[in-house]
Design an enzyme around this catalytic site. Structure first.
Site, short mmCIF file in Angstrom:
data_model
loop_
_atom_site.label_atom_id
_atom_site.label_comp_id
_atom_site.label_asym_id
_atom_site.label_seq_id
_atom_site.Cartn_x
_atom_site.Cartn_y
_atom_site.Cartn_z
N ARG A 260 0.83 -1.21 0.00
CA ARG A 260 0.00 0.00 0.00
C ARG A 260 0.86 1.26 0.00
O ARG A 260 0.44 2.29 -0.55
CB ARG A 260 -0.93 0.01 1.21
CG ARG A 260 -2.16 -0.85 0.96
CD ARG A 260 -3.06 -0.83 2.16
NE ARG A 260 -4.38 -1.34 1.82
CZ ARG A 260 -5.23 -1.84 2.70
NH1 ARG A 260 -4.89 -1.89 3.98
NH2 ARG A 260 -6.42 -2.27 2.33
N LYS B 250 -15.14 -15.28 6.88
CA LYS B 250 -16.55 -15.07 7.24
C LYS B 250 -17.47 -14.85 6.07
O LYS B 250 -17.27 -13.95 5.26
CB LYS B 250 -16.65 -13.86 8.15
CG LYS B 250 -16.05 -14.07 9.51
CD LYS B 250 -16.40 -12.88 10.38
CE LYS B 250 -15.82 -13.03 11.78
NZ LYS B 250 -15.81 -11.72 12.44
N GLY C 201 -6.59 -6.32 0.59
CA GLY C 201 -5.56 -6.48 1.61
C GLY C 201 -5.00 -7.89 1.74
O GLY C 201 -3.85 -8.14 1.36
N GLY D 26 -12.21 -4.38 1.51
CA GLY D 26 -13.58 -3.97 1.79
C GLY D 26 -14.10 -3.00 0.74
O GLY D 26 -15.25 -3.10 0.29
#
Ligand code: 3PG
Ligand code: MG
Length: 395
Positions: free
Chosen positions: A34, A199, A352, A376
């Site tokens: 990043r 998840k 990420g 996200g």
């Protein structure tokens, strides 16, 4: 969105919101992807004679200073990559930041301390956020939004500051959005999406939306066990989100109705526990022993997924297929990465963890068409949501 070239930056103080949220081990940056992705915009501004003030967050310190979340190691690395010193402000928008900014000459760069040391940054209360945004904005004359990984956050530095200063989108944000557009409009088919990670609940929105768009959806990683359980299979001690079973059954029905090929693991590495050196066996995904937990997709699944990717024209991949941090359980993630590299498709790695996995496994980044800096953020974009940090740059 206005672009950098539309701003006259020479001699002016420019606040750049970057996403420098990198993984740290103590003060050692374990993946600087990043930071590297943020360099071109900062360099362009410095070369154009701006006084560049970079702001960013690191981790989740929840509104107060915590030394382990300091951006100081990031300032050092950013300086190495830019080939010039980066002045580091010891606070976010207080006296430290003010004096650091006052000392900047044209072409010089400063980094402010972690934005999330300030409770106003993430506040849900508009007035509180706005008050902090005003302090930040007071440091600068212009704003550049370039923190793609954070554009899904309605935070002061992302959403409120651009309303207070003339602004533009940085090159990273422009490039990321261009790629995501290719995944949502006129996508070349077959369009295959690979989802993994722990998840299902994090991905409900995106799955629902993708089922209306993709030809195939391959599901691996921890979330696959909830899909297997929803089909009525024993998953032993594997990760299971029991409260998501109904949702997932809905997805299975919807995929069948729409003719989307929803592909689940057919075999898994079933370990005796969650550990690097845990003994394991390859077992049928529909018969995981009650005392075992699946930590990676098995060899047959790796081949199956590779076959489903072979003729793809567009691929989006988010989330590891197993516990890739443990060498013994990294094979599934590696196999998917290699299938993307081998394919002729337009391949996008979202986010990420998957991006870090690619680099950690030693795979060449240029084997992919694009490695996104936003996990996200890219998922929410694909979900069809309005992203606050992009909306703020529109006007
Ligand atoms: C990320 O790492 O996904 C971005 O930097 C955003 O961080 P956050 O998820 O803590 O808001
Ligand atoms: Mg995140």
């Amino acid at each position: 969105m206005r672009k950098l070239d539309d701003l006259d930056v020479k001699g002016r103080r420019v606040l750049v919101r970057a996403d420098l949220n990198v993984p740290l081990d103590g003060e050692t940056i374990t993946d600087d992807g990043r930071i590297r992705a943020s360099v071109p915009t900062i360099t362009a501004l410095a070369e154009a004679g701006a006084k560049v003030i970079v702001c960013a967050h690191l981790g989740r310190p929840k509104g107060r200073p915590k030394p382990e979340f300091s951006l100081r190691p990031v300032a050092r690395r950013l300086g190495e990559l830019l080939g010039q010193d980066v002045a580091f402000a010891t606070d976010v928008a207080g006296p430290g930041a003010q004096s650091t900014v006052a000392g900047l000459q044209e072409g010089q760069v400063a980094l402010l301390e972690n934005l999330r040391y300030e409770p106003g940054e993430e506040s849900k209360d508009d007035a509180t956020r706005r008050a902090f945004a005003e302090r930040l904005a007071a440091l600068a004359e212009l704003y550049v939004g370039d923190g793609f990984g954070a554009v899904h956050r309605k935070h002061a530095s992302v959403y409120d500051v651009p309303a207070l200063l003339p602004h533009a989108a940085g090159g990273l944000v422009v490039a990321e959005v261009e790629v995501l557009r290719k995944l949502t409009d006129d996508t070349e088919r077959p369009y295959v999406v690979v989802l993994g990670g722990a998840k299902v609940s994090d991905k409900l929105g995106v799955i629902a939306n993708l089922l209306t768009k993709v030809d195939r959806l391959l599901v691996g990683g921890g979330m696959a066990y909830t899909f297997l359980a929803a089909q009525g299979h024993e998953v032993g001690n594997s990760l299971l989100q029991a409260d998501q079973l109904d949702q997932v059954r809905g997805f299975l029905d919807e995929a069948a109705k729409r003719g989307v090929d929803l592909v689940l693991p057919v075999d898994v590495l079933a370990a005796t526990g969650f550990a690097e050196d845990a003994p394991y066996d390859v077992v049928d995904a529909t018969r995981i022993p009650a005392d075992r937990e699946g930590l990676d997709i098995g060899p047959e699944t790796r081949e199956l997924f590779a076959a489903k990717l072979a003729d793809a024209r567009t691929v989006f991949w988010n989330g590891p297929m197993g516990v890739f941090e443990f060498e013994a359980f990294a094979g599934g993630t590696r196999a998917v990465a290699e299938a993307l590299i081998a394919s002729d498709a337009f391949t996008v790695v979202g986010g990420g963890d998957s991006a870090a996995a690619v680099r950690r496994l030693g795979l060449a980044e240029d084997g992919f068409s694009h490695i996104s800096t936003g996990g996200g953020a890219s998922l929410e974009y694909l979900e069809g949501k309005t992203l606050p940090g992009l909306a703020a740059l529109e006007d």
